[in-house]
Design an enzyme around this catalytic site. Structure first.
Site, PDB file in Angstrom:
ATOM      1  N   ASN A  91       5.767  -0.370  -3.298  1.00 41.39           N
ATOM      2  CA  ASN A  91       5.452   1.053  -3.133  1.00 41.39           C
ATOM      3  C   ASN A  91       5.088   1.251  -1.663  1.00 41.39           C
ATOM      4  O   ASN A  91       3.982   0.922  -1.250  1.00 41.39           O
ATOM      5  CB  ASN A  91       4.271   1.432  -4.048  1.00 41.39           C
ATOM      6  CG  ASN A  91       3.809   2.860  -3.812  1.00 41.39           C
ATOM      7  OD1 ASN A  91       4.500   3.647  -3.165  1.00 41.39           O
ATOM      8  ND2 ASN A  91       2.641   3.203  -4.347  1.00 41.39           N
ATOM      9  N   TRP A  92       6.059   1.784  -0.919  1.00 46.59           N
ATOM     10  CA  TRP A  92       5.834   1.917   0.527  1.00 46.59           C
ATOM     11  C   TRP A  92       4.941   3.104   0.889  1.00 46.59           C
ATOM     12  O   TRP A  92       4.571   3.276   2.047  1.00 46.59           O
ATOM     13  CB  TRP A  92       7.180   2.048   1.257  1.00 46.59           C
ATOM     14  CG  TRP A  92       7.916   0.751   1.395  1.00 46.59           C
ATOM     15  CD1 TRP A  92       7.470  -0.499   1.056  1.00 46.59           C
ATOM     16  CD2 TRP A  92       9.244   0.566   1.921  1.00 46.59           C
ATOM     17  NE1 TRP A  92       8.426  -1.443   1.337  1.00 46.59           N
ATOM     18  CE2 TRP A  92       9.528  -0.815   1.873  1.00 46.59           C
ATOM     19  CE3 TRP A  92      10.220   1.429   2.424  1.00 46.59           C
ATOM     20  CZ2 TRP A  92      10.738  -1.348   2.315  1.00 46.59           C
ATOM     21  CZ3 TRP A  92      11.432   0.898   2.854  1.00 46.59           C
ATOM     22  CH2 TRP A  92      11.682  -0.478   2.809  1.00 46.59           C
ATOM     23  N   LYS A  93       4.661   3.941  -0.093  1.00 49.19           N
ATOM     24  CA  LYS A  93       3.824   5.138   0.149  1.00 49.19           C
ATOM     25  C   LYS A  93       4.389   5.938   1.336  1.00 49.19           C
ATOM     26  O   LYS A  93       5.592   5.951   1.523  1.00 49.19           O
ATOM     27  CB  LYS A  93       2.368   4.730   0.372  1.00 49.19           C
ATOM     28  CG  LYS A  93       1.858   3.782  -0.713  1.00 49.19           C
ATOM     29  CD  LYS A  93       0.384   3.553  -0.665  1.00 49.19           C
ATOM     30  CE  LYS A  93       0.004   2.522  -1.707  1.00 49.19           C
ATOM     31  NZ  LYS A  93      -1.427   2.376  -1.855  1.00 49.19           N
ATOM     32  N   HIS A 125       0.682   8.008  -9.998  1.00 46.93           N
ATOM     33  CA  HIS A 125      -0.067   7.110  -9.105  1.00 46.93           C
ATOM     34  C   HIS A 125      -1.447   7.712  -8.827  1.00 46.93           C
ATOM     35  O   HIS A 125      -1.584   8.919  -8.658  1.00 46.93           O
ATOM     36  CB  HIS A 125       0.709   6.904  -7.797  1.00 46.93           C
ATOM     37  CG  HIS A 125       0.148   5.765  -6.989  1.00 46.93           C
ATOM     38  ND1 HIS A 125      -1.000   5.898  -6.236  1.00 46.93           N
ATOM     39  CD2 HIS A 125       0.553   4.487  -6.854  1.00 46.93           C
ATOM     40  CE1 HIS A 125      -1.264   4.731  -5.661  1.00 46.93           C
ATOM     41  NE2 HIS A 125      -0.347   3.863  -6.021  1.00 46.93           N
ATOM     42  N   GLU A 139      -3.282  -0.244 -12.587  1.00 40.85           N
ATOM     43  CA  GLU A 139      -3.799  -0.317 -11.214  1.00 40.85           C
ATOM     44  C   GLU A 139      -5.238   0.187 -11.163  1.00 40.85           C
ATOM     45  O   GLU A 139      -5.458   1.409 -11.059  1.00 40.85           O
ATOM     46  CB  GLU A 139      -2.941   0.549 -10.288  1.00 40.85           C
ATOM     47  CG  GLU A 139      -1.499   0.149 -10.222  1.00 40.85           C
ATOM     48  CD  GLU A 139      -0.872   0.596  -8.903  1.00 40.85           C
ATOM     49  OE1 GLU A 139      -0.409  -0.272  -8.165  1.00 40.85           O
ATOM     50  OE2 GLU A 139      -0.882   1.800  -8.608  1.00 40.85           O
ATOM     51  N   GLY A 198      -5.634  -1.012  -2.289  1.00 46.21           N
ATOM     52  CA  GLY A 198      -5.867  -1.007  -0.840  1.00 46.21           C
ATOM     53  C   GLY A 198      -7.221  -1.596  -0.480  1.00 46.21           C
ATOM     54  O   GLY A 198      -7.777  -1.282   0.572  1.00 46.21           O
ATOM     55  N   SER A 206      -4.052  -4.549  -4.445  1.00 42.25           N
ATOM     56  CA  SER A 206      -4.279  -5.574  -3.418  1.00 42.25           C
ATOM     57  C   SER A 206      -3.600  -6.908  -3.730  1.00 42.25           C
ATOM     58  O   SER A 206      -4.149  -7.972  -3.419  1.00 42.25           O
ATOM     59  CB  SER A 206      -5.775  -5.769  -3.177  1.00 42.25           C
ATOM     60  OG  SER A 206      -6.335  -4.562  -2.707  1.00 42.25           O
ATOM     61  N   GLY A 219       1.516  -2.392  -2.812  1.00 45.20           N
ATOM     62  CA  GLY A 219       1.450  -1.384  -1.760  1.00 45.20           C
ATOM     63  C   GLY A 219       1.452  -2.048  -0.392  1.00 45.20           C
ATOM     64  O   GLY A 219       2.497  -2.445   0.134  1.00 45.20           O
ATOM     65  N   GLY A 220       0.257  -2.211   0.172  1.00 48.62           N
ATOM     66  CA  GLY A 220       0.104  -2.728   1.535  1.00 48.62           C
ATOM     67  C   GLY A 220       0.954  -3.951   1.848  1.00 48.62           C
ATOM     68  O   GLY A 220       1.641  -3.998   2.873  1.00 48.62           O
TER      69      GLY A 220
HETATM   70  C1  PEP Z   1      -0.548   0.853  -4.939  1.00 46.74           C
HETATM   71  O1  PEP Z   1      -0.984   1.798  -4.293  1.00 46.74           O
HETATM   72  O2  PEP Z   1       0.270   1.036  -5.858  1.00 46.74           O
HETATM   73  C2  PEP Z   1      -1.018  -0.477  -4.590  1.00 46.74           C
HETATM   74  C3  PEP Z   1      -0.931  -1.429  -5.477  1.00 46.74           C
HETATM   75  O3  PEP Z   1      -1.521  -0.620  -3.324  1.00 46.74           O
HETATM   76  P1  PEP Z   1      -2.117  -1.965  -2.674  1.00 46.74           P
HETATM   77  O4  PEP Z   1      -1.216  -3.094  -3.045  1.00 46.74           O
HETATM   78  O5  PEP Z   1      -2.134  -1.694  -1.217  1.00 46.74           O
HETATM   79  O6  PEP Z   1      -3.481  -2.158  -3.266  1.00 46.74           O
END
Ligand code: PEP
Length: 255
Positions: free
Chosen positions: A10-12, A96, A169, A175, A212, A233-234
């Site tokens: 998920n590149w946001k 999300h 999540e 994050g 994360s 995400g990140g």
């Molecule tokens: C997300 O926002 O879907 C996510 C899992 O972010 P991160 O991996 O950065 O916690």
């Protein structure tokens, strides 16, 4: 046939078109990766078509990060599920927590989006997760159940659920590399989600963990029986980090 655990990026709101193209070309040139059949990338709407052909050629699937709940009409700035489907996009993320919290997306909106996306035969990644307060109060399971029940409310055509997967999540872990989520906690929550869908709909669906995840902790989560993959995400923004996670995922199969 055995299926590898699923890995979703998920590149946001990150990566320009050229950065997205560079990422994909670096990823597919990584000869240490065997295949991408279990990989789904969710870039911005702007980038998505610019990497479409390269992804298709290499078995990388594409998803949108959002969609609207109408097929067509005067909804300035929105993109409909039908547009995604007709462009060859397979997946869409719905619900999300960043959209729920920062963009005021209500359970009713999420329910409508889910229904219209599934009706248009998109595969939906429905995100659910408790807040820190809900966890501290011991109400994490009821919070999750409420989110699932309101999202699937009215989905009588059970077949629609064939195209549904859920990403668990916890909001407090997104994050937040210091959150230190216990993989056993995530495993139990994913098992709980699977059981409740099974009991209510007699359906077995895939449930992923997100929050994360990175190349250092991925194995601890992906080896769990009830965690069918990860939403990342990140750590999905860095091609080396993401390809490490893909490699780890390919050691584990969905049970
Ligand atoms: C997300 O926002 O879907 C996510 C899992 O972010 P991160 O991996 O950065 O916690």
């Amino acid at each position: 046939m055995k299926k590898n655990k699923i890995v979703i990026a998920n590149w946001k709101m990150n990566k320009t078109v050229s950065e997205s193209q560079k990422f994909i070309s670096e990823l597919i040139n990584d000869r240490t990766l065997k295949n991408y059949k279990n990989v789904i990338i969710c870039p911005s709407f702007l980038s998505i078509m610019s990497i479409f052909t390269e992804c298709l050629k290499n078995n990388i699937k594409l998803g949108a990060q959002n969609c609207f709940y109408e097929d067509i009409g005067s909804f300035t700035g929105e993109v409909s599920p039908i547009m995604l489907k007709k462009s060859g996009i397979e997946y869409v993320i719905v619900g999300h927590s960043e959209r729920r919290i920062k963009l005021n997306e209500t359970p009713d909106i999420i329910n409508k989006k889910l229904f219209v996306a599934l009706k248009n035969k998109l595969k939906v990644i429905l995100c659910v997760g408790e807040t820190k307060t809900e966890k501290d109060c011991g109400t994490e399971k009821s919070a999750i159940l409420n989110q699932i029940n309101s999202a699937v409310c009215g989905l009588k055509e059970i077949d629609l659920l064939n195209n549904l997967m859920i990403a668990y999540e916890p909001v407090w872990a997104i994050g937040n590399t210091n959150a230190n989520v216990d993989p056993m906690y995530a495993e139990n929550m994913c098992a709980f989600i699977k059981d409740s869908i099974n009991i209510n709909f007699r359906k077995k669906i895939n449930v992923l963990y997100g929050g994360s995840l990175n190349s250092k902790n991925a194995e601890n989560f992906l080896k769990m029986e009830h965690i069918d993959g990860g939403l990342i995400g990140g750590a999905s923004l860095d091609v080396k980090e993401f390809s490490e996670i893909i490699k780890i995922s390919q050691n584990f199969y969905i049970s």
